[in-house]
Design an enzyme around this catalytic site. Structure first.
Site, PDB file in Angstrom:
ATOM      1  N   ASN A   1      -0.032  -3.783  -4.650  1.00  0.00           N
ATOM      2  CA  ASN A   1      -0.072  -3.168  -3.312  1.00  0.00           C
ATOM      3  C   ASN A   1      -0.360  -4.083  -2.128  1.00  0.00           C
ATOM      4  OD1 ASN A   1       0.502  -0.830  -4.655  1.00  0.00           O
ATOM      5  ND2 ASN A   1      -1.557   0.018  -4.532  1.00  0.00           N
TER       6      ASN A   1
ATOM      7  N   CYS B   1       3.622  10.318  -6.129  1.00  0.00           N
ATOM      8  CA  CYS B   1       2.546   9.331  -6.267  1.00  0.00           C
ATOM      9  C   CYS B   1       1.542   9.463  -5.126  1.00  0.00           C
ATOM     10  CB  CYS B   1       3.103   7.912  -6.223  1.00  0.00           C
ATOM     11  SG  CYS B   1       4.349   7.590  -7.447  1.00  0.00           S
TER      12      CYS B   1
ATOM     13  N   ASN C   1       4.619   7.528   0.195  1.00  0.00           N
ATOM     14  CA  ASN C   1       4.834   8.956   0.431  1.00  0.00           C
ATOM     15  C   ASN C   1       3.938   9.385   1.576  1.00  0.00           C
ATOM     16  OD1 ASN C   1       6.701   9.351  -1.729  1.00  0.00           O
ATOM     17  ND2 ASN C   1       4.972   9.193  -3.141  1.00  0.00           N
TER      18      ASN C   1
ATOM     19  N   CYS D   1     -11.212  10.566  -8.652  1.00  0.00           N
ATOM     20  CA  CYS D   1     -11.094   9.135  -8.913  1.00  0.00           C
ATOM     21  C   CYS D   1     -12.153   8.410  -8.090  1.00  0.00           C
ATOM     22  CB  CYS D   1      -9.704   8.634  -8.501  1.00  0.00           C
ATOM     23  SG  CYS D   1      -9.411   6.884  -8.882  1.00  0.00           S
TER      24      CYS D   1
ATOM     25  N   CYS E   1      -4.498   6.529  -0.797  1.00  0.00           N
ATOM     26  CA  CYS E   1      -4.229   7.508  -1.865  1.00  0.00           C
ATOM     27  C   CYS E   1      -5.054   8.775  -1.656  1.00  0.00           C
ATOM     28  CB  CYS E   1      -4.568   6.888  -3.218  1.00  0.00           C
ATOM     29  SG  CYS E   1      -4.332   8.011  -4.608  1.00  0.00           S
TER      30      CYS E   1
ATOM     31  N   CYS F   1      -8.982   4.013  -3.116  1.00  0.00           N
ATOM     32  CA  CYS F   1      -7.915   3.286  -2.419  1.00  0.00           C
ATOM     33  C   CYS F   1      -7.591   4.055  -1.139  1.00  0.00           C
ATOM     34  CB  CYS F   1      -6.673   3.178  -3.300  1.00  0.00           C
ATOM     35  SG  CYS F   1      -7.000   2.306  -4.848  1.00  0.00           S
TER      36      CYS F   1
ATOM     37  N   GLU G   1      -4.120  17.698 -12.935  1.00  0.00           N
ATOM     38  CA  GLU G   1      -2.681  17.899 -12.817  1.00  0.00           C
ATOM     39  C   GLU G   1      -1.910  16.934 -13.711  1.00  0.00           C
ATOM     40  OE1 GLU G   1      -3.257  19.180  -8.160  1.00  0.00           O
ATOM     41  OE2 GLU G   1      -1.861  17.563  -8.611  1.00  0.00           O
TER      42      GLU G   1
ATOM     43  N   CYS H   1       3.613  12.391 -16.464  1.00  0.00           N
ATOM     44  CA  CYS H   1       2.588  11.630 -15.753  1.00  0.00           C
ATOM     45  C   CYS H   1       1.258  12.343 -15.969  1.00  0.00           C
ATOM     46  CB  CYS H   1       2.974  11.563 -14.274  1.00  0.00           C
ATOM     47  SG  CYS H   1       1.771  10.695 -13.270  1.00  0.00           S
TER      48      CYS H   1
HETATM   49  N1  SAH Z   1      -5.584   4.531 -10.789  1.00  0.00           N
HETATM   50  C1  SAH Z   1      -4.368   4.066 -11.418  1.00  0.00           C
HETATM   51  C2  SAH Z   1      -3.473   5.213 -11.835  1.00  0.00           C
HETATM   52  C3  SAH Z   1      -2.871   5.999 -10.677  1.00  0.00           C
HETATM   53  S1  SAH Z   1      -1.234   5.477 -10.476  1.00  0.00           S
HETATM   54  C4  SAH Z   1      -3.635   3.122 -10.484  1.00  0.00           C
HETATM   55  O1  SAH Z   1      -3.952   3.080  -9.302  1.00  0.00           O
HETATM   56  O2  SAH Z   1      -2.767   2.387 -10.941  1.00  0.00           O
HETATM   57  C5  SAH Z   1      -0.816   6.084  -8.913  1.00  0.00           C
HETATM   58  C6  SAH Z   1       0.093   5.123  -8.194  1.00  0.00           C
HETATM   59  O3  SAH Z   1       0.475   5.726  -6.944  1.00  0.00           O
HETATM   60  C7  SAH Z   1      -0.613   3.815  -7.840  1.00  0.00           C
HETATM   61  O4  SAH Z   1       0.265   2.751  -8.038  1.00  0.00           O
HETATM   62  C8  SAH Z   1      -0.893   3.982  -6.353  1.00  0.00           C
HETATM   63  O5  SAH Z   1      -0.957   2.720  -5.729  1.00  0.00           O
HETATM   64  C9  SAH Z   1       0.292   4.803  -5.888  1.00  0.00           C
HETATM   65  N2  SAH Z   1       0.090   5.596  -4.666  1.00  0.00           N
HETATM   66  C10 SAH Z   1      -1.040   6.131  -4.193  1.00  0.00           C
HETATM   67  N3  SAH Z   1      -0.812   6.803  -3.056  1.00  0.00           N
HETATM   68  C11 SAH Z   1       0.522   6.685  -2.789  1.00  0.00           C
HETATM   69  C12 SAH Z   1       1.384   7.188  -1.781  1.00  0.00           C
HETATM   70  N4  SAH Z   1       0.936   7.953  -0.786  1.00  0.00           N
HETATM   71  N5  SAH Z   1       2.698   6.864  -1.838  1.00  0.00           N
HETATM   72  C13 SAH Z   1       3.174   6.137  -2.864  1.00  0.00           C
HETATM   73  N6  SAH Z   1       2.407   5.660  -3.855  1.00  0.00           N
HETATM   74  C14 SAH Z   1       1.101   5.930  -3.822  1.00  0.00           C
END
Ligand code: SAH
Length: 376
Positions: free
Chosen positions: A230, A347, A304, A125, A132, A129, A98, A118
């Site tokens: 984070n 995100c 989110n 991945c 996510c 985390c 995506e 984006c």
């Molecule tokens: N793997 C890389 C690129 C992905 S960026 C990284 O982690 O930086 C995606 C961003 O969205 C990251 O900063 C992650 O911490 C954030 N993210 C993941 N799940 C989320 C959610 N439910 N709400 C808000 N941000 C989120």
């Protein structure tokens, strides 16, 4: 030289200009041929060697036997109420990735209009985390350079005349620095003036904090770096970001302090705010400390929420107060506006919503840059 093949032919779009030149010279072409082909492919977006009208016919035929010009198959396009568009692509082995296009009109006299894409770097991945949703997928495979660059090429081609993507952020599916060599090839084309010609000032790579790869990236290209922080302690970060056990918070911050930042740049620290987990005043105070000695800006991302997790988003007032705490202590800090939530484009939402997606007639063979007939 790494080679990617499609149906026995070399995937031309995954090659650097230098590699293409070496290959073409070996095939008996003049040296200038590589740049001609490269411009047809990246600046004109052609899908067929036969359209390369400034190259002799028999040479075109030979090129077509040797190389493929690959495109992503558009699978679905979802338009959010807020103007954000999610593009779902099918890659040649049937997986989905995506990209999310986020228009921002800007504020007069304050910020310019922007059109940010984006982009994804992997299918799934591996970083896992806990908060996510993309992490739930696990890693299927790395994207090829062509698959990375095509997201920008094909989204640009789908836009109305006069509209241009202005910024690229690697904040989609995947950990870009876990696919570093393909990312670097892709960045080569994205930044090349004979390629997609983006300025390094407009390109940001976001990482969970793979410290050696961060430094490698900086040694090759001056694009912007974003680090998903984070959490403010070793224990809490390790709880939600397993990578912390490999590169601890101290190592990460040392890597950031040593990061060779180009003039006038700062590292962005993304901080996903999760209620009761990392949004206390102690966290805010620790965050201020962590930022000392780093040319940085903090980007707060209110979590989110989603049905798959019990994690709660703090109130807007709390996020504002947290921001104020940082700013009043000299830390640059912005709050990321949530975009595209209604089409699962926000995100941390990428990938999950398209699992189980069925495409009746996925057009994998026929290259196309038009998304007009994709179901809305
Ligand atoms: N793997 C890389 C690129 C992905 S960026 C990284 O982690 O930086 C995606 C961003 O969205 C990251 O900063 C992650 O911490 C954030 N993210 C993941 N799940 C989320 C959610 N439910 N709400 C808000 N941000 C989120």
């Amino acid at each position: 030289m790494a080679r990617f093949l499609t149906d026995g032919r070399i995937d031309l779009k995954s090659m650097t200009l230098d590699e293409l030149q070496a290959e073409l010279v070996a095939l008996g072409h003049p040296r200038f041929r590589a740049k001609q082909v490269y411009k047809w492919v990246w600046q004109r977006g052609v899908s067929d060697f036969m359209d390369m009208s400034n190259i002799a016919k028999d040479a075109r035929t030979q090129l077509a036997e040797h190389f493929s010009i690959d495109f992503l198959a558009p699978a679905m396009r979802l338009d959010s109420e807020d103007g954000t568009t999610k593009y779902v692509w099918q890659v040649a082995d049937g997986h989905h990735i995506e990209s999310v296009l986020i228009p921002d009109p800007g504020i007069e006299g304050h910020s310019k209009p922007r059109m940010t894409l984006c982009m994804s770097s992997q299918v799934g991945c591996a970083m896992a985390c806990s908060f996510c949703l993309t992490g739930d997928l696990g890693l299927t495979r790395n994207l090829r350079p062509a698959e990375i660059i095509n997201q920008a090429l094909q989204v640009q081609a789908s836009l109305p005349e006069g509209q241009r993507i202005t910024n690229l952020v690697f904040m989609g599916m995947g950990e870009p620095l876990h696919n570093l060599s393909n990312l670097l090839r892709a960045l080569g084309v994205l930044l090349d003036e004979d390629g997609l010609n983006f300025s390094h000032r407009k390109v940001t790579v976001s990482t969970v904090g793979l410290v050696p790869q961060m430094l490698k990236l900086a040694s090759v290209t001056p694009v912007n770096l974003a680090v998903s922080l984070n959490a403010t302690t070793e224990e809490t970060r390790a709880q939600v970001m397993p990578i912390t056990r490999r590169y601890g918070l101290e190592d990460l911050m040392r890597g950031c302090r040593e990061f060779p930042l180009p003039h006038a740049k700062r590292i962005t620290f993304e901080y996903v705010m999760m209620r009761g987990f990392n949004d206390t005043w102690d966290d805010a105070a620790r965050l201020v400390k962590l930022m000392s000695g780093v040319k940085s800006k903090v980007n707060l991302i209110p979590y989110n929420e989603n049905p798959q997790r019990e994690i709660l988003r703090p109130s807007d007032e709390h996020v504002k107060a947290f921001q104020h705490f940082l700013v009043s202590r000299g830390v640059q800090c912005s709050v990321r506006r949530t975009r595209g939530i209604d089409v699962s484009a926000a995100c941390g939402q990428l990938g999950k919503a398209t699992q189980g997606l069925r495409i009746e007639e996925a057009n994998i063979e026929g290259p196309t840059v038009s998304l007009d007939d994709a179901p809305a």
